[in-house]
Motif scaffolding. Structure first.
Motif, PDB file in Angstrom:
ATOM      1  N   UNK A 187      -9.400 -20.776  26.649  1.00 55.63           N
ATOM      2  CA  UNK A 187      -8.150 -20.144  27.378  1.00 55.63           C
ATOM      3  C   UNK A 187      -7.272 -20.253  26.078  1.00 55.63           C
ATOM      4  N   UNK A 188      -6.993 -21.105  25.288  1.00 52.08           N
ATOM      5  CA  UNK A 188      -5.973 -21.224  24.087  1.00 52.08           C
ATOM      6  C   UNK A 188      -6.676 -20.290  22.906  1.00 52.08           C
ATOM      7  N   UNK A 189      -7.875 -20.330  22.702  1.00 51.10           N
ATOM      8  CA  UNK A 189      -8.213 -19.810  21.630  1.00 51.10           C
ATOM      9  C   UNK A 189      -8.198 -17.796  22.106  1.00 51.10           C
ATOM     10  N   UNK A 190      -8.591 -17.510  23.055  1.00 51.58           N
ATOM     11  CA  UNK A 190      -8.291 -16.143  23.456  1.00 51.58           C
ATOM     12  C   UNK A 190      -7.229 -15.635  23.482  1.00 51.58           C
ATOM     13  N   UNK A 191      -6.120 -16.657  23.958  1.00 52.12           N
ATOM     14  CA  UNK A 191      -4.632 -16.405  24.311  1.00 52.12           C
ATOM     15  C   UNK A 191      -4.189 -15.947  23.187  1.00 52.12           C
ATOM     16  N   UNK A 192      -4.499 -16.435  21.890  1.00 50.30           N
ATOM     17  CA  UNK A 192      -3.857 -16.358  20.699  1.00 50.30           C
ATOM     18  C   UNK A 192      -3.943 -14.737  20.244  1.00 50.30           C
ATOM     19  N   UNK A 193      -5.238 -14.320  20.247  1.00 45.26           N
ATOM     20  CA  UNK A 193      -5.564 -12.952  19.913  1.00 45.26           C
ATOM     21  C   UNK A 193      -4.466 -11.849  20.464  1.00 45.26           C
ATOM     22  N   UNK A 194      -4.202 -12.018  21.977  1.00 48.09           N
ATOM     23  CA  UNK A 194      -3.430 -11.328  22.388  1.00 48.09           C
ATOM     24  C   UNK A 194      -1.928 -11.516  22.163  1.00 48.09           C
ATOM     25  N   UNK A 195      -1.611 -12.864  21.759  1.00 45.69           N
ATOM     26  CA  UNK A 195      -0.067 -13.269  21.699  1.00 45.69           C
ATOM     27  C   UNK A 195       0.124 -12.577  20.175  1.00 45.69           C
ATOM     28  N   UNK A 196      -0.764 -12.276  19.183  1.00 45.04           N
ATOM     29  CA  UNK A 196      -0.459 -11.766  17.830  1.00 45.04           C
ATOM     30  C   UNK A 196      -0.366 -10.251  18.152  1.00 45.04           C
ATOM     31  N   UNK A 197      -1.534  -9.811  18.809  1.00 44.50           N
ATOM     32  CA  UNK A 197      -1.703  -8.219  18.869  1.00 44.50           C
ATOM     33  C   UNK A 197      -0.453  -7.501  19.800  1.00 44.50           C
ATOM     34  N   UNK A 198      -0.408  -8.077  21.077  1.00 47.46           N
ATOM     35  CA  UNK A 198       0.546  -7.330  21.936  1.00 47.46           C
ATOM     36  C   UNK A 198       1.749  -7.141  21.489  1.00 47.46           C
ATOM     37  N   UNK A 199       2.699  -8.208  21.225  1.00 49.94           N
ATOM     38  CA  UNK A 199       3.907  -7.789  20.949  1.00 49.94           C
ATOM     39  C   UNK A 199       4.288  -6.785  19.346  1.00 49.94           C
ATOM     40  N   UNK A 200       3.181  -6.947  18.582  1.00 50.33           N
ATOM     41  CA  UNK A 200       3.109  -5.864  17.629  1.00 50.33           C
ATOM     42  C   UNK A 200       2.842  -4.487  17.788  1.00 50.33           C
ATOM     43  N   UNK A 201       1.977  -4.257  18.896  1.00 51.17           N
ATOM     44  CA  UNK A 201       1.762  -3.054  19.272  1.00 51.17           C
ATOM     45  C   UNK A 201       2.798  -2.507  20.368  1.00 51.17           C
TER      46      UNK A 201
END
Length: 554
Positions: free
Chosen positions: A148-162
């Motif tokens: 859950x933590x591993x996958x969440x990081x991908x979104x936490x980095x990509x989403x705010x930038x997008x």
């Protein structure tokens, strides 16, 4: 975010005699059009922004869910009543998973695209949630939380930038501020799901909240291909035509002749080229200039402050805090958790809507000073209650405890959360994003996540152990630390808004890198706009000449 653009010239707040040239040009290009987020073609872009912001909802769901699970007798008995270091591991493993993904998530977003980063994160999140829901023992539950933590990081980095790079220019500050705020929407869903399931006398009382954690990721997976890629990422990869298509469709309603299209594209193109020419795309760039060192200090501070301000105690260990003031029933604890999530969400939305009116330094200074004062009051009331609750009956319930002091603690928790929401909810991610140039944005956010996860890991192990060992005395540490935060914000947080909204990139460059860098950037942007204008005029003349010759020939 929802106002008609006028043509008044903006000025830089640090020099009222220097016109905000880019803001003036943008307003002229917009020509008084109504850019309200809920009108016309902007509604489609707003819906896409909401889909992107769901990545934050996933993160907020986790903390609130773990708070709720700790109140459930079925969950505690199933995992043998975890306390101290064992309870810390249940929460810390999610942070360890998040930290483990950092070397991969940033490169995924930079190389494969922001949208791909969100997609990968959603897939990994769904796998982790499936295992977590089906957990048969402690190792299985812990392994699931790692994913859950591993996958969440991908979104936490990509989403705010997008979100930052795709948002309409006049909506960008509010949209970015709403990113972290949306995490409380996940918290609300988790808290009230747990409140609704705590009466179920089986393991489904905690399995239902667990499976619900996948809902934001499932929604994003269903609609992922409706989300366009970042035009800035497309330009950085040489895909200029695709970038023009995205800007034209979502900002200009498909009108390829709209001057806003060429204005935005020229700015993006020149900004990225300027950063490449200056070498601002490598990790060592953070240490090469005074401006970048300033940015690095702010990015690290934001990651640490959002975890060490005391909010993590409420986010993950509210049960222990409430136990310490005599509120021990499952119903009361889950109810309070649910109310807190709604309160924080409302505060976050309100603060997000005024970031361009109030300004960043005022919000941070008001937030840190208010949190410090309210935490001191919280600590004092906790001490009074603790000293009055030394006599216990056979069931361990305090006899003659000062319930007024306990209730005051609960009141000051809400006061503290109000001040936390003034700045840290809307700006803890939005501020680093707006001060980081494109070439350093994902790298900077990776550093932010390292600081955040490192601080969260420390919290996960220290908070439950310290609360068990020394109780209210542990709160003194936060009182002192919040004073440190106030001092840092006073000296390091610079204003990034103009009189009529956020300062443009070149003005932020001037704030952090000096006037020469800003002037160099401004000249290049103006040159590019002039060249593009001449090229369009030449094309139009050539087209008119060709048409005239065709008519004569006929």
């Amino acid at each position: 975010m929802s106002e008609t653009v006028d043509t008044k010239v903006a000025t830089s707040p640090d020099d009222s005699n220097v016109p905000d040239q880019r803001a003036e040009a943008l307003k002229a290009v917009l020509g008084g059009r109504d850019t309200s987020f809920y009108k016309g073609h902007y509604r489609r872009l707003t819906a896409i922004m909401f889909l992107i912001l769901l990545s934050s909802m996933t993160n907020g769901f986790d903390g609130s869910m773990m708070n709720g699970l700790q109140t459930l007798d079925t969950w505690k008995s199933y995992f043998d009543n975890p306390r101290g270091a064992t309870l810390a591991l249940f929460n810390a493993i999610q942070t360890i998973g998040a930290a483990s993904a950092l070397p991969f998530a940033g490169y995924c977003s930079d190389i494969l695209g922001r949208r791909t980063g969100i997609f990968v994160g959603c897939v990994l999140m769904c796998i982790g949630v499936a295992v977590q829901t089906a957990a048969q023992n402690m190792p299985m539950f812990i392994a699931a939380r790692f994913f859950v933590g591993f996958g969440g990081t991908f979104g936490m980095l990509a989403a705010p930038g997008l979100a930052t790079e795709l948002a309409f220019p006049t909506h960008r500050a509010v949209i970015t501020a709403l990113y972290w705020t949306t995490s409380y929407l996940g918290g609300i869903a988790a808290a009230w799901t747990t409140y609704g399931t705590f009466r179920i006398p089986s393991t489904w009382s905690w399995r239902i909240p667990s499976v619900m954690q996948a809902l934001p990721s499932v929604i994003q997976l269903v609609f992922i291909f409706m989300i366009p890629e970042s035009p800035r990422w497309l330009v950085s990869k040489g895909r200029d035509e695709d970038a023009l298509r995205v800007i034209g469709k979502y900002h200009c309603n498909g009108d390829t002749t709209d001057p806003l299209l060429h204005f935005e594209f020229s700015e993006i193109k020149e900004a990225i080229q300027f950063e490449k020419d200056c070498g601002q795309a490598s990790w060592k760039s953070f240490f090469q200039t005074k401006g970048n060192r300033h940015r690095l200090a702010v990015v690290i501070a934001m990651g640490v402050f959002c975890q060490w301000s005391g909010s993590a105690v409420i986010s993950y260990y509210l049960t222990l805090v409430l136990d310490g003031i005599g509120i021990t029933s499952t119903k009361e604890q889950t109810l309070i958790n649910g109310i807190i999530q709604i309160f924080q969400y409302v505060c976050g939305i309100a603060a997000s809507l005024v970031v361009d009116r109030v300004g960043r330094p005022k919000m941070f200074l008001s937030s840190t000073s208010g949190m410090c004062v309210s935490f001191i009051a919280w600590t004092v009331c906790s001490a009074v209650y603790s000293k009055s609750a030394t006599n216990l009956d056979a069931t361990g319930t305090p006899i003659g405890a000062n319930t007024s002091a306990g209730n005051a603690v609960l009141g000051f928790i809400f006061v503290y959360l109000f001040f936390y929401g003034i700045a840290f909810t809307p700006l803890v991610i939005a501020y680093p994003l707006e001060i980081l140039p494109y070439g350093l944005r994902m790298k900077g956010m990776t550093i932010f996540q390292i600081a955040l996860t490192g601080s969260a890991l420390f919290n996960a192990y220290v908070n439950p152990i310290a609360l068990d060992a020394i109780g209210w005395k542990f709160y003194i540490c936060f009182c002192v630390w919040l004073a440190v935060e106030f001092t840092f914000c006073y000296f390091f947080i610079l204003e990034t808004k103009g009189n009529n909204g956020p300062l443009p990139l070149e003005e932020i460059v001037k704030l952090f890198d000096g006037t020469d860098a800003a002037e160099d950037f401004r000249n290049q942007v103006q040159t590019r706009i002039a060249v593009d204008t001449l090229v369009r005029q030449d094309d139009e003349l050539a087209s008119e000449k060709a048409n005239a010759e065709h008519v004569e020939a006929v």
